[in-house]
Write an enzyme that holds these catalytic residues in place. Structure first.
Site, short mmCIF file in Angstrom:
data_model
loop_
_atom_site.label_atom_id
_atom_site.label_comp_id
_atom_site.label_asym_id
_atom_site.label_seq_id
_atom_site.Cartn_x
_atom_site.Cartn_y
_atom_site.Cartn_z
N LYS A 66 0.81 -1.22 0.00
CA LYS A 66 0.00 0.00 0.00
C LYS A 66 0.84 1.27 0.00
O LYS A 66 0.35 2.34 -0.33
CB LYS A 66 -0.94 0.01 1.20
CG LYS A 66 -0.24 0.13 2.55
CD LYS A 66 -1.26 0.15 3.68
CE LYS A 66 -0.57 0.28 5.04
NZ LYS A 66 -1.54 0.30 6.15
N VAL A 211 16.31 3.55 23.56
CA VAL A 211 17.71 3.89 23.85
C VAL A 211 18.43 4.39 22.60
O VAL A 211 19.35 5.21 22.70
CB VAL A 211 18.48 2.71 24.50
CG1 VAL A 211 17.84 2.32 25.83
CG2 VAL A 211 18.59 1.52 23.57
N ALA A 340 14.10 -6.84 11.21
CA ALA A 340 14.00 -6.91 9.75
C ALA A 340 14.67 -8.18 9.22
O ALA A 340 14.14 -8.83 8.30
CB ALA A 340 14.64 -5.68 9.12
N HIS A 463 45.06 -8.70 14.50
CA HIS A 463 45.47 -7.66 15.45
C HIS A 463 45.89 -6.41 14.70
O HIS A 463 46.56 -6.51 13.67
CB HIS A 463 46.66 -8.18 16.28
CG HIS A 463 47.21 -7.16 17.23
ND1 HIS A 463 46.60 -6.86 18.42
CD2 HIS A 463 48.32 -6.37 17.14
CE1 HIS A 463 47.30 -5.93 19.04
NE2 HIS A 463 48.36 -5.62 18.28
#
Length: 486
Positions: A66, A211, A340, A463
């Site tokens: 829609k 939040v 989602a 690293h």
């Protein structure tokens, strides 16, 4: 019938008409042209994913929407809110440049510029989706559809008949009884188009949406107060995550009132006043109502067609089947995580199910969850409390980001928490800190493949990255701590 045979037969049955329709107009009125293998009601994440996958499998597909393909996620949810959060991160970086030896200054937030950036992102993604609808040769029907029977969807005076029907009508921003949205009282829908930064904001609800918006408003320069009825923020997360978020928010001067209940709100031309059940009041320029999302099912004809609906949600089994043969449901209208990517995965699952591929059901506990506030929260699997309920005895380890080089470079605080069944597999990973959402992919593999801490300990993590923190936590839980105490 073997899955391969089912797909072949389906392709043969639908292939000729599918080929004939290539390049033809999508608005067809003949009754035969309005008969499909699948009719999908709703073009959000779940609906369009189902449509695309079904078309790839040779099925004839109609997709009814829609508004705009992409649904809430693209236009009013995931994408626009994360664009705002990124703008908020840029604002914080500008303020804090001196901390890194970079002389930057923060002047102000240009909301017109923020919206231009946000809308540009949405526009490019929307254009891409429109192109994919056309390239998949899907019959796209614009308009409000209703389920008029177990095999038909009616859009205006047009009736689409489907051998299968998929319900994917999504969710809406809820409010509380008696709390009307309007003026200075708004949901995330209206907050996404604010033309100014309010000085004071009250956020009703301390879940994911609450939040995230609290984080945005604080970075944009507003004084923020969160009102949450439950004892802690992001109550669905591991308790240790909630405590760290509340500490971090205090440092950011975001006030969180937990364990308090909302009573009422009144507004004038200049302000809105929130009254709590205790009688205390909070005055601000804006009240953001973030009390969750409700399923879009009212007036859709679901119950009338025989589909079981409880508290507005469509009840479906692990294979996304409703109680009506041939009718499936995916996404936010089905009880569970309103994410989602959950709807997206369910849409693909249903397409493959209808095509006869017999896909493996989705493990709801293995769906990754990310809250994009600052600091960011990412988790997958069971919390420590849930793991104890399931397994009885568990082991946990928290690796503090203070020991991670990249986290120190980014100046972020937080931790990686790993939960395992006693002497068994890892059943939950919970992380908080800047950019932690980028680590949840490996965390999902660890939990989904029921890895032992020793399995992960043998993997090499580059690293310096924050990804090392995930490796270090598993090293410690495997009894081989290097930068941590056992």
């Amino acid at each position: 019938m073997p899955p391969e045979r089912a797909v072949t037969l389906s392709a043969k049955m639908t292939g000729d008409s599918h080929r004939e329709r290539k390049g033809a107009p999508h608005l067809m009125s003949a009754q035969a042209d309005d008969t499909f293998d699948i009719v999908i009601l709703g073009g959000g994440s779940g609906g369009y994913a189902c449509a695309f996958r079904a078309a790839e499998l040779g099925l004839r597909v109609a997709l009814v929407e829609k508004d705009k393909v992409g649904g809430t996620c693209l236009h009013r949810g995931c994408i626009p809110t994360k664009a705002l959060l990124h703008a908020a991160e840029i604002a914080d970086s500008a303020r804090e440049g001196a901390k890194f030896g970079v002389r930057t200054t923060f002047e102000s937030i240009d909301m017109a510029g923020v919206h231009s950036y946000k809308d540009g992102v949405i526009g490019r993604l929307y254009k891409g989706l429109q192109g994919l609808v056309k390239s998949h040769d899907i019959t796209y029907v614009e308009g409000t559809g209703t389920l008029s029977s177990a095999t038909t969807v009616t859009v205006g005076d047009r009736v689409l008949t489907g051998r299968n029907v998929v319900l994917a009508t999504g969710s809406y921003a809820r409010s509380l009884p008696g709390l009307e949205i309007g003026g200075r009282i708004m949901t995330s829908d209206q907050a996404l188009s604010l033309d100014h930064v309010p000085s004071r904001v009250t956020v009703l609800g301390g879940g994911v949406i609450g939040v995230e918006f609290a984080s945005v408003f604080a970075s944009f320069g507003a004084d923020v107060t969160i009102v949450e009825a439950l004892p802690r923020l992001v109550a669905a997360e591991d308790e240790a995550i909630s405590k760290q978020l509340e500490r971090s928010f205090r440092k950011r001067k975001i006030k969180a009132l937990t364990g308090v209940r909302f009573a009422s709100a009144t507004q004038t031309e200049d302000s809105v006043t929130v009254t709590l059940e205790s009688g205390d009041t909070i005055e601000s320029d804006l009240l953001l109502v973030a009390v969750g999302r409700g399923p879009v099912t009212a007036g859709m004809g679901y119950a009338e067609a025989g589909v079981t609906v409880e508290r507005g949600f469509v009840i479906a089994d692990e294979r996304c089947r409703t109680g009506v043969p041939g009718v499936y449901a995916v996404g936010d209208i089905v009880p569970g995580l309103q994410l989602a990517h959950r709807g997206f995965a369910q849409g693909i699952f249903v397409a493959e199910e209808i095509a006869g591929l017999a896909p493996t059901p989705i493990d709801e506990s293995g769906i990754p969850r990310v809250t994009y506030c600052d600091p960011e929260i990412a988790s997958v699997g069971l919390t420590e409390d849930a793991a104890r309920e399931t397994y009885g005895e568990v082991e946990t380890y928290e690796y503090n980001l203070g020991g991670n080089g990249k986290s120190q470079i980014l100046q972020t605080q937080g931790f990686v928490k790993v939960v395992r069944a006693k002497d068994g597999a890892v059943v939950g990973v919970h992380m908080i800190g800047a950019r932690m959402g980028e680590q949840v992919g490996e965390a999902q593999l660890i939990v989904g493949w029921e890895a032992l801490p020793d399995d992960v300990a043998t993997l090499i993590h580059a690293h310096p990255t924050q990804n090392e923190a995930l490796g270090e936590a598993h090293l410690a839980l495997a009894g081989k701590p290097l930068h941590a105490h056992a």
